[in-house]
Design a protein around this motif. Structure first.
Motif, short mmCIF file in Angstrom:
data_model
loop_
_atom_site.label_atom_id
_atom_site.label_comp_id
_atom_site.label_asym_id
_atom_site.label_seq_id
_atom_site.Cartn_x
_atom_site.Cartn_y
_atom_site.Cartn_z
N LEU A 102 -7.45 -0.22 27.71
CA LEU A 102 -7.66 -0.20 26.29
C LEU A 102 -6.59 -1.37 25.85
O LEU A 102 -5.54 -1.46 26.33
CB LEU A 102 -6.91 1.26 25.77
N LEU A 103 -6.89 -2.07 24.81
CA LEU A 103 -6.20 -3.04 24.18
C LEU A 103 -5.35 -2.38 23.17
O LEU A 103 -5.66 -1.97 22.34
CB LEU A 103 -6.93 -4.36 23.52
N GLU A 104 -3.97 -2.74 23.25
CA GLU A 104 -2.85 -2.35 22.36
C GLU A 104 -2.63 -3.46 21.28
O GLU A 104 -2.36 -4.54 21.89
CB GLU A 104 -1.70 -1.91 22.97
N GLU A 105 -2.80 -3.22 20.19
CA GLU A 105 -2.41 -4.22 18.84
C GLU A 105 -1.62 -3.53 17.96
O GLU A 105 -2.17 -2.48 17.18
CB GLU A 105 -3.70 -4.65 18.42
N ASP A 106 -0.52 -4.09 17.50
CA ASP A 106 0.48 -3.51 16.67
C ASP A 106 0.80 -1.86 17.02
O ASP A 106 0.92 -1.13 15.84
CB ASP A 106 -0.24 -3.63 15.31
N GLY A 107 0.83 -1.56 18.23
CA GLY A 107 1.31 -0.14 18.50
C GLY A 107 0.04 0.79 18.37
O GLY A 107 0.44 1.73 18.57
N TYR A 108 -1.19 0.39 18.18
CA TYR A 108 -2.45 1.14 18.27
C TYR A 108 -3.64 0.73 19.32
O TYR A 108 -3.74 -0.24 19.51
CB TYR A 108 -2.92 1.25 16.94
N TYR A 109 -4.25 1.65 19.84
CA TYR A 109 -5.57 1.68 20.30
C TYR A 109 -6.74 1.71 19.43
O TYR A 109 -6.66 2.51 18.33
CB TYR A 109 -5.72 2.46 21.54
N THR A 110 -7.83 1.06 19.33
CA THR A 110 -8.95 1.06 18.48
C THR A 110 -10.25 1.40 19.11
O THR A 110 -10.74 0.96 20.15
CB THR A 110 -9.00 -0.38 17.58
N LEU A 111 -10.76 2.47 18.54
CA LEU A 111 -12.12 2.99 18.64
C LEU A 111 -13.11 2.79 17.79
O LEU A 111 -12.50 2.58 16.53
CB LEU A 111 -12.11 4.54 18.95
N PHE A 112 -14.29 2.69 18.02
CA PHE A 112 -15.22 2.45 16.82
C PHE A 112 -16.34 3.67 17.18
O PHE A 112 -16.63 4.05 18.25
CB PHE A 112 -16.19 1.21 16.76
N ALA A 113 -16.90 4.05 16.08
CA ALA A 113 -18.14 5.14 16.04
C ALA A 113 -19.19 4.40 15.29
O ALA A 113 -19.10 3.71 14.16
CB ALA A 113 -17.68 6.23 15.49
N ASP A 114 -20.38 4.62 16.04
CA ASP A 114 -21.71 4.14 15.55
C ASP A 114 -22.45 5.25 15.45
O ASP A 114 -23.15 5.97 16.31
CB ASP A 114 -22.30 3.14 16.33
N TRP A 115 -22.89 5.58 14.14
CA TRP A 115 -23.69 6.82 13.85
C TRP A 115 -25.18 6.40 13.83
O TRP A 115 -25.44 5.28 13.11
CB TRP A 115 -23.43 7.43 12.45
N ASN A 116 -26.00 7.07 14.46
CA ASN A 116 -27.38 6.64 14.24
C ASN A 116 -28.28 7.81 13.74
O ASN A 116 -28.91 8.46 14.44
CB ASN A 116 -27.80 6.42 15.88
#
Length: 269
Positions: A102-116
């Protein structure tokens, strides 16, 4: 924990006219129906986004995909067969994930959700019923096959249920951004990142009325698949475990060192 899907599936039958004596209640809900709507719950922030599609599933590169109706649940792993509603389990769409990826940016990890979900008629809405992040020692599941879920260490659990929407009405478009405080993983046991999610119909059992009320029939999942992806960085995988060298091995190394010293002595004489 007993899976929420099993409990809510039973509750839905009550809403159709069947009574039952069990007692359960859902958490409070929060609506994220407009692009930019955001909700922070503890160490994670959930934001609805209307992201222009750039392609299909292959672009989003998910690590977890779920598919069922009216409720779906599952977790990411490399297990060859699904335990709950993971779709294409054992493939690139459902896989284990190292925290170090995971890439840490500004102290956070980022996930994305794609609803179908289908377009229109309220069928494009759904509820995030449970959202848990765990670390795990082997990227599988400590309770596989028991009908319950647990991994090595629980890092985060969503305290509210979130009603949200599929902006694009199909796959290939991110509909939610999830920021997770990276410090949650400091000192955590296990190198694997595991997401356990339950999505679908938001129902609540009213004990004093002995009936189940569902907020809206449109909040169930409608048979499409939902996908979670992560922003991947240049993380270094954990080093392989150190294997102790047997005593005989140390003796062999000592002998080789003695021979090398003897050869250097002969050359110098």
């Amino acid at each position: 924990m007993t899976t929420l899907k099993a409990k809510t599936a039973f509750a839905v039958s009550v809403a159709a006219g069947m009574a039952f004596a069990a007692s359960s209640a859902s958490a409070a809900t929060h609506n994220l129906f407009l692009a930019g709507d955001s909700y922070t719950d503890g160490d994670a922030t959930f934001t609805a986004i209307d992201f222009d599609p750039t392609g299909g599933t292959g672009v989003i590169d998910p690590f977890l995909a779920l598919q069922s109706s009216p409720i779906e649940e599952g977790y990411n792993s490399d297990l060859p067969s699904p335990e709950f509603d993971e779709t294409r389990s054992g493939s690139a769409f459902v896989r284990s994930l190292l925290v170090s990826e995971l890439l840490e940016e500004d102290g956070y990890y980022t996930l994305f959700a794609d609803w179908n979900e289908p377009n229109g008629g309220g069928a494009d809405t759904l509820t995030i019923l449970e959202f848990e992040i765990w670390t795990d020692l082997d990227g599988e599941n400590d309770s596989f096959g028991t009908g319950e879920f647990s991994a090595t260490q629980l890092i985060y659990s969503l305290g509210q249920q979130l009603n949200t929407i599929d902006f694009g009405g199909g796959s290939g478009q991110q509909d939610m951004e999830i920021k997770i405080d990276a410090s949650l993983f400091d000192g955590a046991e296990g190198d694997y990142f595991m997401l356990y999610a339950v999505l679908g119909w938001n129902c609540e059992y009213l004990r004093f009325r002995r009936e189940t009320v569902c907020e809206d029939v449109g909040y169930e999942t409608s048979g499409g698949f939902e996908e979670f992806s992560a922003v991947i960085g240049e993380g270094t995988p954990p080093p392989p475990p150190q294997v102790p060298l047997p005593a005989a091995g140390w003796l062999l190394l000592g002998g080789l060192g003695g021979l090398a010293a003897l050869r250097r002595k002969k050359k110098s004489s």
